[in-house]
Design an enzyme around this catalytic site. Structure first.
Site, mmCIF file in Angstrom:
data_model
loop_
_atom_site.group_PDB
_atom_site.id
_atom_site.type_symbol
_atom_site.label_atom_id
_atom_site.label_comp_id
_atom_site.label_asym_id
_atom_site.label_seq_id
_atom_site.Cartn_x
_atom_site.Cartn_y
_atom_site.Cartn_z
ATOM 1 N N CYS A 94 -7.164 -12.891 -0.655
ATOM 2 C CA CYS A 94 -5.918 -13.231 -0.510
ATOM 3 C C CYS A 94 -5.671 -14.432 0.352
ATOM 4 O O CYS A 94 -6.039 -15.560 -0.002
ATOM 5 C CB CYS A 94 -5.263 -12.027 0.207
ATOM 6 S SG CYS A 94 -3.433 -11.936 0.080
ATOM 7 N N ARG A 129 7.816 -10.772 -4.884
ATOM 8 C CA ARG A 129 6.652 -10.610 -4.431
ATOM 9 C C ARG A 129 5.560 -9.817 -5.393
ATOM 10 O O ARG A 129 6.156 -8.912 -5.753
ATOM 11 C CB ARG A 129 6.564 -10.058 -3.018
ATOM 12 C CG ARG A 129 5.193 -10.054 -2.217
ATOM 13 C CD ARG A 129 5.502 -9.556 -0.863
ATOM 14 N NE ARG A 129 4.248 -9.750 0.156
ATOM 15 C CZ ARG A 129 3.962 -10.913 0.773
ATOM 16 N NH1 ARG A 129 4.658 -11.908 0.732
ATOM 17 N NH2 ARG A 129 2.658 -10.697 1.433
ATOM 18 N N HIS A 195 -6.925 -6.464 -2.778
ATOM 19 C CA HIS A 195 -7.255 -5.551 -1.698
ATOM 20 C C HIS A 195 -7.889 -4.031 -2.165
ATOM 21 O O HIS A 195 -7.840 -4.101 -3.299
ATOM 22 C CB HIS A 195 -6.104 -5.422 -0.709
ATOM 23 C CG HIS A 195 -5.690 -6.594 0.064
ATOM 24 N ND1 HIS A 195 -6.203 -7.292 0.751
ATOM 25 C CD2 HIS A 195 -4.469 -7.420 -0.354
ATOM 26 C CE1 HIS A 195 -5.360 -8.509 1.047
ATOM 27 N NE2 HIS A 195 -4.379 -8.445 0.297
#
Length: 242
Positions: A94, A129, A195
């Site tokens: 990320c 998002r 993640h």
């Protein structure tokens, strides 16, 4: 394998460990010890110099301001670039992934120079998002099973000609460009938006890094029962509505 210790470096846990990505360091260390490999782990805070003698460097995700501070300090320090020039392996997630590229947008809304270790450029998306489970097929050259992870980012990352997409998404947004790509890599540097932590869900990634660092084609087998149970659960969940 030599008697010398395999050196694992966790970069800036005080700035880039917001989303549990320190779990990646724990998994790599554990997978090495399960195989009776001599491994030493160094956690390098942002006020400390980056050692250049590491074998595997891990960088996690973080919020916008810590990301900018991390990029500034890594550029000024120069140790990670020197380590890669010496053949070190880097795996980033990320915010760390964006830092390894040429440029990203910082918390002030301005372009911020990255380290140029991956041929990628990141911008900030205007749409929704990218949040949720991801299921992706990794580049066949890497010889790994499908990847499962969790993404939470606003960034859009474009992969340049000297890097390859790490994977192609079945579910999820990945790099956010709409072309179905997720992450990027070259010979020794890897980046992803996943993640999870991603190596707890996909321990084969940890094993890949170990093989690259040790310059071997295979590692002794270990018990993957727990990992496979988690992978099965998360792969099944990836295609389900939230």
């Amino acid at each position: 394998m030599s008697d010398s210790s395999l050196r694992l470096v966790w970069v800036y846990p005080d700035l880039l460990s917001t989303y549990g990505d320190q779990g990646n360091a724990l998994v790599v260390e554990r997978r090495a010890r399960q195989r009776r490999l001599n491994v030493s782990r160094i956690d390098v805070r942002s006020d400390q110099p980056i050692p250049t003698s590491g074998d595997i460097y891990l960088i996690g995700g973080g919020e916008d301001r810590p990301q900018r501070l991390a990029a500034e300090r890594l550029r000024r320090d120069g140790g990670l670039n020197r380590a890669v020039a010496n053949g070190a392996i880097v795996f980033s997630v990320c915010a760390g992934y964006q830092i390894l590229g040429h440029e990203f947008v910082n918390d002030l809304g301005r372009p911020e120079a990255g380290l140029g270790l991956l041929d990628v450029v990141s911008v900030r998306g205007d749409g929704e998002r990218c949040v949720g489970d991801v299921l992706a097929d990794i580049d066949p050259r890497l010889g790994l099973p499908p990847l499962t992870g969790f993404e939470n980012h606003q960034g859009i990352t474009h992969v340049g000609p000297s890097a390859r997409p790490l994977a192609t998404v079945r579910y999820g947004k990945g790099n956010g460009t709409g072309d179905g790509t997720e992450g990027a890599y070259n010979d020794t540097v890897f980046g992803t938006y996943m993640h999870g932590p991603v190596m707890a869900r996909n321990p084969q990634i940890a094993d890949l890094l170990l093989k690259l660092a040790l310059d071997v084609n295979a590692l002794p087998p270990v018990d993957d029962q727990w990992y496979e149970a988690l992978r099965t659960e998360r792969i099944a969940a990836a295609g389900q509505p939230a």
